[in-house]
Design a protein around this motif. Structure first.
Motif, PDB file in Angstrom:
ATOM      1  N   TRP A 147      14.383 -25.705 -11.148  1.00 43.67           N
ATOM      2  CA  TRP A 147      15.286 -26.840 -11.348  1.00 43.67           C
ATOM      3  C   TRP A 147      15.146 -27.386 -12.767  1.00 43.67           C
ATOM      4  CZ3 TRP A 147      18.521 -27.002  -7.443  1.00 43.67           C
ATOM      5  CH2 TRP A 147      18.090 -26.683  -6.162  1.00 43.67           C
ATOM      6  N   ALA A 148      13.907 -27.518 -13.225  1.00 42.00           N
ATOM      7  CA  ALA A 148      13.662 -28.047 -14.565  1.00 42.00           C
ATOM      8  C   ALA A 148      14.223 -27.112 -15.622  1.00 42.00           C
ATOM      9  CB  ALA A 148      12.160 -28.254 -14.777  1.00 42.00           C
ATOM     10  N   ALA A 149      13.974 -25.810 -15.458  1.00 40.03           N
ATOM     11  CA  ALA A 149      14.460 -24.839 -16.440  1.00 40.03           C
ATOM     12  C   ALA A 149      15.983 -24.849 -16.527  1.00 40.03           C
ATOM     13  CB  ALA A 149      13.953 -23.446 -16.073  1.00 40.03           C
ATOM     14  N   ARG A 182      10.589 -17.498  -6.514  1.00 43.70           N
ATOM     15  CA  ARG A 182       9.696 -17.722  -5.385  1.00 43.70           C
ATOM     16  C   ARG A 182       9.658 -19.204  -5.068  1.00 43.70           C
ATOM     17  NH1 ARG A 182       4.983 -14.078  -8.237  1.00 43.70           N
ATOM     18  NH2 ARG A 182       5.967 -12.056  -7.916  1.00 43.70           N
ATOM     19  N   VAL A 183       9.153 -19.512  -3.885  1.00 42.14           N
ATOM     20  CA  VAL A 183       9.110 -20.917  -3.481  1.00 42.14           C
ATOM     21  C   VAL A 183       7.759 -21.234  -2.855  1.00 42.14           C
ATOM     22  CG1 VAL A 183      10.171 -20.376  -1.252  1.00 42.14           C
ATOM     23  CG2 VAL A 183      10.228 -22.710  -2.111  1.00 42.14           C
ATOM     24  N   ASN A 184       7.252 -22.390  -3.207  1.00 37.76           N
ATOM     25  CA  ASN A 184       6.040 -22.921  -2.581  1.00 37.76           C
ATOM     26  C   ASN A 184       6.468 -24.121  -1.742  1.00 37.76           C
ATOM     27  OD1 ASN A 184       3.641 -24.047  -1.859  1.00 37.76           O
ATOM     28  ND2 ASN A 184       2.975 -24.576  -3.926  1.00 37.76           N
ATOM     29  N   PRO A 185       6.507 -23.997  -0.394  1.00 34.62           N
ATOM     30  CA  PRO A 185       7.032 -25.088   0.439  1.00 34.62           C
ATOM     31  C   PRO A 185       6.171 -26.335   0.454  1.00 34.62           C
ATOM     32  CG  PRO A 185       6.139 -23.337   1.804  1.00 34.62           C
ATOM     33  CD  PRO A 185       6.108 -22.829   0.401  1.00 34.62           C
ATOM     34  N   GLN A 237      14.975 -21.704   6.975  1.00 28.58           N
ATOM     35  CA  GLN A 237      16.363 -21.355   6.706  1.00 28.58           C
ATOM     36  C   GLN A 237      16.897 -22.132   5.506  1.00 28.58           C
ATOM     37  OE1 GLN A 237      18.276 -18.870   8.283  1.00 28.58           O
ATOM     38  NE2 GLN A 237      19.434 -19.319   6.430  1.00 28.58           N
ATOM     39  N   GLN A 238      16.503 -23.400   5.403  1.00 28.33           N
ATOM     40  CA  GLN A 238      16.919 -24.201   4.249  1.00 28.33           C
ATOM     41  C   GLN A 238      16.371 -23.617   2.958  1.00 28.33           C
ATOM     42  OE1 GLN A 238      15.592 -28.154   5.138  1.00 28.33           O
ATOM     43  NE2 GLN A 238      17.074 -28.475   6.769  1.00 28.33           N
ATOM     44  N   LEU A 239      15.123 -23.164   3.008  1.00 26.09           N
ATOM     45  CA  LEU A 239      14.532 -22.561   1.821  1.00 26.09           C
ATOM     46  C   LEU A 239      15.250 -21.266   1.456  1.00 26.09           C
ATOM     47  CD1 LEU A 239      10.707 -23.075   2.462  1.00 26.09           C
ATOM     48  CD2 LEU A 239      12.196 -24.362   0.940  1.00 26.09           C
ATOM     49  N   MET A 240      15.584 -20.461   2.466  1.00 25.64           N
ATOM     50  CA  MET A 240      16.305 -19.217   2.206  1.00 25.64           C
ATOM     51  C   MET A 240      17.671 -19.501   1.587  1.00 25.64           C
ATOM     52  SD  MET A 240      14.452 -16.615   2.920  1.00 25.64           S
ATOM     53  CE  MET A 240      15.748 -15.372   2.848  1.00 25.64           C
ATOM     54  N   ASP A 241      18.351 -20.519   2.104  1.00 23.39           N
ATOM     55  CA  ASP A 241      19.666 -20.873   1.548  1.00 23.39           C
ATOM     56  C   ASP A 241      19.537 -21.324   0.095  1.00 23.39           C
ATOM     57  OD1 ASP A 241      20.769 -20.305   3.993  1.00 23.39           O
ATOM     58  OD2 ASP A 241      20.885 -22.390   4.658  1.00 23.39           O
ATOM     59  N   ALA A 242      18.501 -22.135  -0.176  1.00 23.88           N
ATOM     60  CA  ALA A 242      18.290 -22.613  -1.546  1.00 23.88           C
ATOM     61  C   ALA A 242      17.934 -21.461  -2.475  1.00 23.88           C
ATOM     62  CB  ALA A 242      17.197 -23.678  -1.561  1.00 23.88           C
ATOM     63  N   LEU A 243      17.096 -20.544  -2.006  1.00 25.64           N
ATOM     64  CA  LEU A 243      16.732 -19.389  -2.817  1.00 25.64           C
ATOM     65  C   LEU A 243      17.957 -18.546  -3.160  1.00 25.64           C
ATOM     66  CD1 LEU A 243      13.417 -18.184  -1.136  1.00 25.64           C
ATOM     67  CD2 LEU A 243      13.699 -18.897  -3.498  1.00 25.64           C
ATOM     68  N   THR A 244      18.855 -18.383  -2.186  1.00 25.35           N
ATOM     69  CA  THR A 244      20.063 -17.590  -2.410  1.00 25.35           C
ATOM     70  C   THR A 244      20.929 -18.215  -3.495  1.00 25.35           C
ATOM     71  OG1 THR A 244      20.062 -16.816  -0.113  1.00 25.35           O
ATOM     72  CG2 THR A 244      22.133 -16.661  -1.330  1.00 25.35           C
ATOM     73  N   VAL A 245      21.099 -19.533  -3.427  1.00 26.65           N
ATOM     74  CA  VAL A 245      21.913 -20.226  -4.431  1.00 26.65           C
ATOM     75  C   VAL A 245      21.280 -20.114  -5.814  1.00 26.65           C
ATOM     76  CG1 VAL A 245      22.763 -22.475  -5.181  1.00 26.65           C
ATOM     77  CG2 VAL A 245      22.934 -21.826  -2.781  1.00 26.65           C
ATOM     78  N   MET A 246      19.975 -20.367  -5.894  1.00 28.38           N
ATOM     79  CA  MET A 246      19.310 -20.310  -7.199  1.00 28.38           C
ATOM     80  C   MET A 246      19.303 -18.903  -7.772  1.00 28.38           C
ATOM     81  SD  MET A 246      16.124 -22.945  -7.049  1.00 28.38           S
ATOM     82  CE  MET A 246      15.449 -22.249  -5.554  1.00 28.38           C
ATOM     83  N   ARG A 247      19.094 -17.920  -6.917  1.00 25.98           N
ATOM     84  CA  ARG A 247      19.112 -16.526  -7.381  1.00 25.98           C
ATOM     85  C   ARG A 247      20.474 -16.204  -7.986  1.00 25.98           C
ATOM     86  NH1 ARG A 247      17.285 -11.198  -6.489  1.00 25.98           N
ATOM     87  NH2 ARG A 247      18.956  -9.704  -6.099  1.00 25.98           N
ATOM     88  N   THR A 248      21.539 -16.609  -7.298  1.00 29.00           N
ATOM     89  CA  THR A 248      22.890 -16.348  -7.804  1.00 29.00           C
ATOM     90  C   THR A 248      23.113 -17.010  -9.155  1.00 29.00           C
ATOM     91  OG1 THR A 248      23.775 -16.177  -5.552  1.00 29.00           O
ATOM     92  CG2 THR A 248      25.347 -16.627  -7.321  1.00 29.00           C
TER      93      THR A 248
END
Length: 410
Positions: free
Chosen positions: A89-91, A141-144, A154-165
């Motif tokens: 997010w910061a980057a 990657r994500v550290n919950p 599932q929320q983390l997976m959705d967020a990862l998908t958006v950020m990856r894109t």
């Protein structure tokens, strides 16, 4: 069993670099104006990019924007980067602010530009890298930050998908390559020298000259470049990086090239030597943490069974007041529902049956000739009224009530 909770501020990392020691100062950046540098204004990004996630942080992003605003937007700006990554997010926020400047923004990579730091560099108009600099991209990657349940996963997976894109689109924009091409590089965890990063489009110019050589260290298995923690373990780094490893001789100044770290520096806090696992989809999560996934699934199954038992019990409480066919449909039919929904259906059914009964009573009265009996005239003479062929609903209800409860004559 411990309750699995999803932290409202997970730390999304484009890497697993060691977290620096906590300080009271959140600033991980430093600005130098043109007067201080004797040339172009500079932004220094050395080390970990934000020790806390900017997701939900209302203070730090504003502080960075305010500091950046002290450098007139029309002035050129050099962003000196030596970072192993950090918070995505910061980057992304920093990169967007830099890209929106009017003056030319030039990234100068010194030592290492890895992980989330590459997001910042990709937003800069020009990217230069020292001849011995290292460039690295890999999956987000994500550290919950704590326990997480199925919904949280599932929320983390959705967020990862958006950020990856978003990151892949930025890489593609910078390099001129397709999203599929840069995705393959990211998923493979690609390490490049400065010249290789230029070949792939991430660097525009490799600089040479009187520059301090990058210092590569093996600190108890952790990789450090210019005293900056880098994602992963030292042994996971490519050979061209490991071969640059140095240690400081005890009796002399300077450094010597060697991969033998017989007197390593103290291992950084919270560094795991690159042993954190990354999961790009639910199949990888199931394969990597089968026990955790099974526990979550079993918990969800038990909760679903409890909810079903409660639903059936609630229906049984009101079943004796509702037609049996509606109860059966609500329990086990294609349109199974809750007790509350069943109550509503029963009310609609009663209303429908009530209207039909009134219509049947009227039809019987019509067929029997009762409706042909005239009503009393205004003068009180009976038997001369007009047949009522279209009674109102009120008249129907009155007739039905009279049949059930006939009035007694005085």
């Amino acid at each position: 069993m411990q309750e699995r909770k999803h932290n409202s501020k997970p730390l999304f990392l484009n890497g697993t670099a060691a977290t620096p020691a906590k300080t009271n100062n959140k600033k991980f950046w430093e600005f130098r104006n043109a007067a201080d540098t004797g040339g172009t204004a500079e932004l220094l990004l050395y080390g970990y990019i934000s020790e806390t996630s900017w997701m939900g942080d209302e203070v730090t992003p504003k502080e960075f924007a305010a500091d950046l605003a002290t450098i007139p937007a029309t002035e050129d700006l050099t962003v000196r980067i030596c970072s192993g990554g950090g918070d995505v997010w910061a980057a992304q926020a920093i990169g967007a602010l830099l890209e929106n400047r009017i003056g030319t923004v030039t990234a100068q990579i010194e030592g290492i530009c890895a992980s989330a730091a590459t997001i910042v560099a990709s937003h800069c108009k020009v990217v230069k890298a020292a001849e011995d600099a290292t460039y690295m991209i890999h999956p987000i990657r994500v550290n919950p930050n704590g326990f997480v349940d199925m919904a949280g996963l599932q929320q983390l997976m959705d967020a990862l998908t958006v950020m990856r894109t978003n990151v892949l689109n930025q890489y593609a924009k910078k390099t001129g390559h397709t999203v599929d091409e840069v995705a393959a590089w990211m998923d493979a965890t690609s390490w490049w020298s400065a010249s290789e990063a230029k070949e792939h489009g991430f660097v525009d110019e490799v600089t040479t000259g009187n520059q301090t050589k990058a210092q590569v260290e093996n600190r108890n298995g952790a990789l450090f470049i210019n005293s900056v923690a880098v994602p992963g373990a030292f042994d996971d780094a490519p050979e061209f990086v490991r071969n640059r490893a140095v240690v400081a001789p005890a009796a002399e100044g300077g450094f010597v090239n060697t991969t033998d770290n017989s007197n390593p520096a103290e291992k950084p806090d919270n560094d795991n030597g690159g042993t954190e696992m990354e999961f790009k989809n639910k199949e990888e999560l199931r394969a990597g943490c089968p026990d955790l996934v099974n526990e979550i699934v079993n918990d969800a199954r038990a909760e679903a069974q409890k909810q079903e038992r409660d639903r059936l019990a609630a229906i049984d409480e009101i079943a004796d007041t509702i037609p049996s066919e509606l109860v059966a449909e609500a329990k086990y039919g294609a349109k199974a529902c809750t007790a509350q929904e069943l109550t509503y259906r029963a009310a609609l059914d009663a209303k429908k049956k009530g209207h039909k009964l009134l219509d049947d009573v009227q039809d019987d009265a019509q067929a029997s000739g009762a409706n042909a009996v005239g009503g009393a005239t205004a003068g009180g003479v009976g038997g001369t009224g007009v047949t009522n062929t279209k009674p109102t609903d009120a008249e129907k209800r009155a007739a039905f009530k009279n049949l059930l409860h006939p009035k007694k004559e005085d």
